[in-house]
Design an enzyme around this catalytic site. Structure first.
Site, PDB file in Angstrom:
ATOM      1  N   GLY A   1      -1.810   3.558  -3.625  1.00 53.45           N
ATOM      2  CA  GLY A   1      -1.011   4.657  -4.146  1.00 53.45           C
ATOM      3  C   GLY A   1      -1.283   5.931  -3.356  1.00 53.45           C
ATOM      4  N   GLU A   2      -1.161   7.088  -4.012  1.00 51.41           N
ATOM      5  CA  GLU A   2      -1.382   8.416  -3.410  1.00 51.41           C
ATOM      6  C   GLU A   2      -0.275   8.821  -2.445  1.00 51.41           C
ATOM      7  OE1 GLU A   2      -5.066   8.698  -1.289  1.00 51.41           O
ATOM      8  OE2 GLU A   2      -6.306   8.134  -2.997  1.00 51.41           O
TER       9      GLU A   2
END
Lengths: 360, 360
Positions: free
Chosen positions: A319-320
């Site tokens: 993610g991120e």
């Protein structure tokens, strides 16, 4: 303007792709010194971006990744391998430049904008944007994640932030997420919107064991049973079984599309946001690029529902916005080719003898 | 030194990966602020490069792509959609910076070195390296492509060029090819080495029609029948049914490996060169990275034989090193992460509570 008015105005502003620019892009490709179609999906990216940017040879000069963070009430059910205090710790890490997305965004030449969309604890930093209307969601297993008003306000905030960035020159927006426990609402949203059982949409997230996996599965099933979201109403879905960062990112997707700016998805939570954006504004779907398919098994169902084929499959599940950053780099490369390559005429290269061969 | 001596010395110089550096890389990864394994193949790339570069946190500071060009006698059988004069035209285009590989190499921060390994016509340019011992191959359908001496000389030249680049600071080498007709010898080599019928290894190359495809299939079958190469002898294979640029690039792969420098493959012809390198020096295989799987159907068989999983699948089929350039960019991104990301300790981020969850 009320949040609802902001949303309605943005939805009305989304234009279909410009077919003339797409045709122009195909014409440019046919003159470049290479066999027709030999650059595969890089050519597709060019034609796609041309239609959205309304320019046969579009550029990406100022990409940005918007990383939205929030906490999730469902985390008390221990659906994640990490404690909730990791959410603000990682927000601080992103602001300090130490998170993976910072490195990969820099590699892609992209800005990172970190947004507190509902973190339990306040992180104080001059570059942190704060749009939160509540400190995380309530647990979706015994009621709604948030009120309908909160959901609308967060979507409208996403639209506002996206429009501000686009009006300042940002020409592609990648979505990123940070929120301990947020693959649980991502799975719930995917189950609701794509009409799939929790067993198809729930995965091991950051790496939970079998017992925690069973808890997560039960939590998603309970959340849907208790809340019964209306799959045709994106606000209802994200408000009942979603998350604050997911609602905000859905707004970012709608807002970018309303400014003719492409949106690059990342993993499961950002794709759940895309499902919500698509339910709110079906025309936003054409602006979406699937950067990668994550190792989280439900992600490919969410992408399938949107009709999106991921560019990359690198077994990432962080993610991120990390996958989005890699795809933005590929998109930039793809858009440089039609601007910098020689043409058959300019380079004096002979064209295919296909006609002759066909007669043989 | 004779060509044979150059080859033997390089083969003897190839070291196995450094296990201590690989362990060190795994340790670095475990401390970075992300769940274990969440960066997927980017983590694998780091550990792989660490072993080859004998450094737990290796860098890629000076990547280079070596593009070798040559002509193919088999082109008179009209196995390609392009006339042979495209080979020197594209060499000139590469030297002028107008080819796709130039743009994508620049995107990856890589140098491009163009080598005439056997083009029919002499291209004159100050930056063109010339290693050719013959102006293209003879047709492989009625005899050998070249003599055994020629094959050894070209492989030794590839070793020399690779070593010169590595000794000058180049720390990763991508392979690129340019040669009208060269998917035909690539298919022949793959058939011989992997033990597959021509029907599995012959594709449509730059885009030939059905009639030309049948000619190409027949040419590969005839080439193998007439020449009967010994699959355990890489020089025999490339000399009998290969190409000059393929022999040279096989040497580049061996030479880079002998200097502990990773080699990034591109499409079908460069992977055929890798098959030859692997037959000459089995230890070189560990130095190879498969950048992408091309749309040419036999390519995945060649990669399978080498046990390599491609990083990308973008339906590209251009060659020139275009896929290698994209993979070099990904490799650089992967190697920046362990050097630039924060650790759990440095960023004050809590670790996984996996133990607690396992007890629940």
């Amino acid at each position: 303007m009320s949040a609802r008015d902001v949303i309605d105005a943005a939805v009305a502003d989304i234009r279909p792709p410009d077919e003339a620019a797409r045709d122009g892009a195909r014409g440019v490709q046919s003159r470049l010194t290479k066999p027709a179609g030999a650059l595969g999906r890089l050519e597709d990216l060019h034609v796609w971006a041309a239609g959205l940017r309304r320019d046969p040879r579009p550029t990406v000069d100022r990409p940005a990744i918007v990383v939205a963070a929030a906490d999730h009430g469902v985390a008390v059910e221990r659906v994640s391998a990490y404690p909730q205090d990791v959410t603000p710790q990682m927000v601080a890490n992103m602001l300090a430049g130490g998170a993976a997305v910072c490195v990969l965004a820099d590699h892609a030449g992209a800005e990172v904008h970190v947004v507190d969309a509902g973190v339990l604890v306040d992180v104080v930093h001059p570059r942190l944007r704060r749009v939160k209307v509540r400190a995380g969601t309530s647990s979706i297993t015994n009621g709604t994640a948030m009120s309908r008003d909160d959901a609308e306000t967060l979507v409208a905030s996403g639209i506002d932030v996206a429009r501000e960035l686009c009006d300042g020159g940002v020409d592609v927006i990648g979505l990123g997420d940070m929120g301990i426990g947020n693959t649980t609402p991502a799975a719930a949203i995917t189950s609701v919107v794509a009409g799939l059982p929790a067993s198809a949409t729930v995965g091991r997230g950051t790496g939970v064991d079998h017992v925690a996996f069973q808890r997560k599965l039960a939590a998603v099933e309970r959340a849907i049973e208790v809340n019964r979201p209306d799959r045709s109403d994106g606000i209802d879905v994200v408000g009942k079984v979603g998350g604050c960062e997911i609602a905000f990112l859905a707004g970012v997707a709608v807002g970018a599309a309303s400014r003719s700016v492409p949106v690059v998805l990342d993993g499961y939570p950002t794709t759940a946001a895309a499902l919500v954006a698509d339910a709110i504004a079906p025309a936003s779907r054409g602006y979406m690029l699937a950067s990668h398919v994550s190792a989280e098994p439900g992600h490919h169902f969410a992408l399938d529902h949107l009709g999106l084929e991921p560019l990359l499959d690198l077994r990432m599940r962080l993610g991120e916005g990390t996958g989005a950053a890699l795809a933005i780099s590929l998109l930039r490369a793809a858009l440089r080719l039609p601007r910098e390559m020689a043409t058959f005429d300019s380079a004096g290269v002979s064209r295919s003898t296909g006609e002759t061969i066909a007669e043989a």
